[in-house]
Design an enzyme around this catalytic site. Sequence first.
Site, PDB file in Angstrom:
ATOM      1  N   HIS A 218      -1.664   6.496   4.423  1.00  0.00           N
ATOM      2  CA  HIS A 218      -0.560   6.137   5.314  1.00  0.00           C
ATOM      3  C   HIS A 218       0.769   6.681   4.800  1.00  0.00           C
ATOM      4  O   HIS A 218       0.928   7.005   3.616  1.00  0.00           O
ATOM      5  CB  HIS A 218      -0.474   4.610   5.484  1.00  0.00           C
ATOM      6  CG  HIS A 218      -0.105   3.876   4.227  1.00  0.00           C
ATOM      7  ND1 HIS A 218       1.186   3.813   3.744  1.00  0.00           N
ATOM      8  CD2 HIS A 218      -0.867   3.161   3.357  1.00  0.00           C
ATOM      9  CE1 HIS A 218       1.211   3.091   2.639  1.00  0.00           C
ATOM     10  NE2 HIS A 218      -0.023   2.689   2.372  1.00  0.00           N
TER      11      HIS A 218
ATOM     12  N   GLU B 196      -6.759  -2.002   2.258  1.00  0.00           N
ATOM     13  CA  GLU B 196      -6.402  -1.682   0.878  1.00  0.00           C
ATOM     14  C   GLU B 196      -7.065  -2.670  -0.083  1.00  0.00           C
ATOM     15  O   GLU B 196      -7.548  -3.746   0.322  1.00  0.00           O
ATOM     16  CB  GLU B 196      -4.868  -1.708   0.721  1.00  0.00           C
ATOM     17  CG  GLU B 196      -4.344  -1.401  -0.683  1.00  0.00           C
ATOM     18  CD  GLU B 196      -4.746  -0.030  -1.221  1.00  0.00           C
ATOM     19  OE1 GLU B 196      -5.956   0.178  -1.448  1.00  0.00           O
ATOM     20  OE2 GLU B 196      -3.852   0.815  -1.453  1.00  0.00           O
TER      21      GLU B 196
END
Length: 388
Positions: free
Chosen positions: A19, A95
């Site tokens: 990201h 994550e």
Amino acid sequence: MPHAPCPIPDFTRVILVRHAQSSYNAQKRYQGSCDDSVLTDKGRSDAYQTGVALRDVRIDAVYTSPLRRVQQTVVEILRGMKVEKPVFTSAHLKEIDMPAWQGLTYKYVQEHFAADYRCWKERPHEFQMIPQVERQSRSAICVQQQCFPVLDLYDRADQFWQEILPLHTGKTILIVSHSGTIRALISTAIAIKSEQYHVLQQSNCGISILNFSTLKHQQPQLEAMNITTHLSEVLPKLKDGKQGLRLLLVPATDTNPHLINQLAERLQAVPIDFSLNSDLESSQHTTEQLLKYHPKTVQIQVLHQYFPQILQQKFSSQRATISSNETDSTHFITGLIVACPSIIQNLLRQVLDTSPECLQLIPDTLSVIYYPLKSLTPVLQAMNINNS
């Protein structure tokens, strides 16, 4: 931008993108699997540019983490690609779970969780964290549930590959996720141990490529890792205050002088303290071309058969030089290594501790290894940077 031809039928191609810059990235805070962090203005711009870089790549499916910073990145990437694609969200792509550190600054964690932080950096496979304290409804007994964040993440990555790859045989899929998750995905694909969790750098919007053979008994291959040239970065950035030795690795084939000239121009603004090349004609010629903008660089030529030993000696002496300047918090040395592809591939294999068959070394490209002064773990910053 890495090479991106249409995949041949015998391979499933996977493009992985971290990201873009988030608010917690900018504030130097641990994010983990919390969802409080969103993209910055820079992040949105970089994500769009990443889409532009991928515009000529045919994507058959898109998979993302459910967290906002990734979802916002995907919107900008697809806008830059000028395509509309169905986006599949997978919880496996979240994550790493770091509940005790999420929201805390890197500095605070280093100072207040010193022992845990040392374990996290030096022995990530042994790192434990207590995610929560549960109280029984009618007693004051606390039940502490410990987890192993890195091992749990690797399990998730394995599950993702097992579930998704059979659905897209011979196709190209785009995965947009997080730094830790992409490291785990690459590691589980090409058999990098969890002990090596920190060996792969993942920059915001860095692009990596894995190729999975659809034929039996052929290992997946890493084709590119952490490419950031589409963000106008010559090399992936080091974090602030880093000390150590950075090696720029170029496999010498002498087959495409045009690409070597382009690479020389790319490296024009990069300080190069020394170069080491073998006595093979291809290595000599490539080194001369790459250093045409670096007349003061110390050049060392070594007999081909002695190259690994001399490289190790040079490595040790340069680290000693850096150690003597330890008061300089930003001191590092950059060396250019030009040798035959087998030597370069072996260097990469030693850093990653994986099979050489898992690494697809591309001629006339650049790979970058960083050896931090105060760490035993080297970091592969990028692999197979090209000039397209």
